[in-house]
Design an enzyme around this catalytic site. Structure first.
Site, PDB file in Angstrom:
ATOM      1  N   HIS A 262       0.654  -1.029   0.295  1.00 34.05           N
ATOM      2  CA  HIS A 262       0.272   0.004   0.128  1.00 34.05           C
ATOM      3  C   HIS A 262       0.975   1.095   0.209  1.00 34.05           C
ATOM      4  CE1 HIS A 262      -3.704   2.287   0.787  1.00 34.05           C
ATOM      5  NE2 HIS A 262      -2.382   3.164   2.105  1.00 34.05           N
ATOM      6  N   GLU A 263       1.611   1.475   0.561  1.00 32.88           N
ATOM      7  CA  GLU A 263       2.305   2.430   1.050  1.00 32.88           C
ATOM      8  C   GLU A 263       3.799   2.507  -0.462  1.00 32.88           C
ATOM      9  OE1 GLU A 263       1.993   4.693   3.171  1.00 32.88           O
ATOM     10  OE2 GLU A 263       0.543   3.781   4.229  1.00 32.88           O
ATOM     11  N   HIS A 266       1.478   4.597  -2.806  1.00 30.23           N
ATOM     12  CA  HIS A 266       2.295   6.512  -1.889  1.00 30.23           C
ATOM     13  C   HIS A 266       3.313   6.576  -3.038  1.00 30.23           C
ATOM     14  CE1 HIS A 266      -1.569   6.826  -0.277  1.00 30.23           C
ATOM     15  NE2 HIS A 266      -1.648   5.842   1.034  1.00 30.23           N
ATOM     16  N   GLU A 292      -4.997   7.768  -3.018  1.00 25.28           N
ATOM     17  CA  GLU A 292      -5.276   6.611  -2.237  1.00 25.28           C
ATOM     18  C   GLU A 292      -5.671   6.052  -3.510  1.00 25.28           C
ATOM     19  OE1 GLU A 292      -5.057   5.543   0.952  1.00 25.28           O
ATOM     20  OE2 GLU A 292      -4.063   7.014   1.107  1.00 25.28           O
TER      21      GLU A 292
END
Length: 496
Positions: A262-263, A266, A292
């Site tokens: 997930h990170e 980003h 997101e």
């Protein structure tokens, strides 16, 4: 005049970089007794940025350049547009209140960590009350045409969004997802599901695997690094210094896996902004919903995809030996198991939006004055029971599980649900250009990140989110793709 503007923008970016460095330290390695001092530094640097952004020199430059739009480059036009918005926003907030709030939100993160560790909401309650009071006050100062104070705050994270649109958006998700979830729960009564992936793994090993996965999906370690923190996050000094954290849980090693993927979504976004945007005001990702969408795309559409794990499964077993005893098909079902839980960041794809709706409704009520901070534990637990059928044993697995409110991110949570919807919409567009699953099976993640870089990442803040989404997908935000994606995927997994 343009040269002076560039000089001041560069100075603003240096202040931002120093703030990010202090924030990184505060959330990773700062000694406990040093945190109040660093929080003071955050307040001082925030005031430097405030003073620069609202100074006569900067304001006059921006206003003069705005009169000369026809002579400006596209980058400069966008910088002036965003600068005028920032000036209007900051000048409406008294300097002393701005400084107090910056110090409060920085220090309150430390208080939140203590309160969460001790499972005692009373420790952080007063700080949280001040944060919501400040947000209501600031929204009152800044309110123009917005129907509610909460709409003012929503616009900080997703420009153009308001409660009227969000109520319709969440209503559509609720109408489709809740009945589908019930179908799955009925099916689950007829099958035996045993958790085989919550096996203790040394946290140092988890971090090594996290770094491997981050690199595997495309995060460039020559321009970034990974550490651990209480709550995973991503920050950037500029595109050549992007920092990620993950939280390792000894008994839940797959949580680390999806946290870091997930990170990394980003981080890849930040690293792929255009080189020409360095030392401008545009060298970072777009709205929170768009940001997101990139992390949720990577976490779910890539990271929870069967095709992603096929070529990777044996390698994963080298880090997590328990995987060698689990058949691949069973592993795929395990990582996509639907099971309502208390913790948002560990929620499955179907129940995730229920977590966001819960937070959206509560913060909206707090800002609109329908409830107060003293009501929060009771209201939170009631909504968890209503939406998820669960009851938190304590506030640490309830209203204190997320850092967002405690560091001042009020109006941020809806971005997660918007991001999920954008991610599915983007996935639908990507599939028209190439076979995404084949790229994953061939370990050609670069094909995916290059596409995202060209269509989305390179623009940074040069284009606004609605423009990018319309250009990439051919239409505005449409939750139907998210709903269709979920139904198609989980109908196959649960054979319904």
């Amino acid at each position: 005049m343009r040269e002076k503007f560039r000089e001041l923008v560069k100075r603003k970016n240096r202040i931002h970089a120093n703030l990010e460095l202090i924030q990184w330290d505060l959330e990773t390695k700062t000694p406990l007794k040093s945190r109040p001092y660093l929080s003071e530094l955050v307040g001082e640097l925030s005031m430097q940025d405030y003073a620069l952004s609202t100074s006569d020199e900067f304001v006059n430059l921006v206003e003069e350049l705005n009169k000369q739009k026809e002579t400006l480059t596209e980058i400069e036009k966008r910088e002036i547009e965003l600068s005028m918005e920032e000036i209007e926003k900051k000048k409406k907030i008294p300097a002393d209140e701005y400084e107090d709030y910056a110090k409060l939100t920085s220090y309150n993160q430390t208080v939140w960590e203590e309160a969460k560790a001790k499972k005692d909401f009373s420790i952080v309650k007063e700080g949280l009350k001040k944060i919501f009071d400040y947000n209501k006050k600031f929204a009152t100062y800044r309110r123009k045409d917005e129907k509610t104070l909460y709409d003012v705050l929503l616009n900080d994270y997703e420009k153009g969004m308001d409660t009227e649109r969000l109520d319709v958006f969440f209503s559509e998700l609720k109408k489709e997802i809740v009945p589908f979830l019930k179908k799955i729960q009925e099916k689950k009564k007829t099958i035996k599901e045993v958790d085989k992936i919550s096996v203790p793994i040394d946290e140092d090993v988890q971090l090594k695997f996290a770094k491997f996965l981050s690199s595997y999906v495309g995060f460039d370690f020559e321009k970034g690094l990974v550490e651990t923190s209480e709550h995973p996050f991503t920050l950037n000094l500029n595109k050549n210094d992007v920092r990620l954290t993950t939280k390792n849980k000894k008994d839940s090693p797959m949580s680390t896996v999806f946290s870091i993927i997930h990170e990394s979504g980003h981080g890849i976004y930040e690293q792929q902004t255009g080189d020409e945007l360095i030392d401008t005001l545009l060298g970072t990702g777009g709205s929170m919903g768009l940001h997101e969408s990139q992390s949720r795309f990577m976490e779910n559409i890539v990271g929870a995809n069967k095709a992603f794990w096929k070529p990777l499964y044996n390698k994963a077993g080298e880090f997590y030996p328990f995987l060698k005893d689990i058949e691949f098909e069973e592993f795929y079902k395990q990582i996509n198991r639907i099971e309502p839980g208390l913790i948002r960041v560990e929620a499955d794809e179907l129940t995730y939006s229920l977590h966001i709706m819960l937070r959206y409704e509560i913060e909206k009520m707090l800002i609109n004055g329908e409830i107060n901070i003293d009501d929060l534990p009771k209201i939170w637990n009631e909504k968890v029971k209503e939406y998820l059928g669960l009851e938190p044993k304590n506030d640490s697995e309830g209203l204190m599980q997320d850092i967002h409110w405690y560091c001042g991110l009020i109006g941020y949570f809806p971005s997660y649900a918007i991001g999920n919807a954008y991610a599915s919409q983007i996935y639908n567009a990507m599939k028209k250009d190439f076979d995404v699953e084949k790229a994953l099976e061939n370990q050609d993640l670069k094909k995916i990140t290059d596409w995202l870089g060209e269509k989305i990442h390179k623009y940074g803040l040069l284009k606004d989110t609605p423009t990018i989404i319309k250009e990439v997908t051919g239409e505005e935000l449409n939750p139907k793709y998210y709903i269709e994606y979920l139904k198609e995927k989980y109908s196959k997994i649960y054979e319904i």
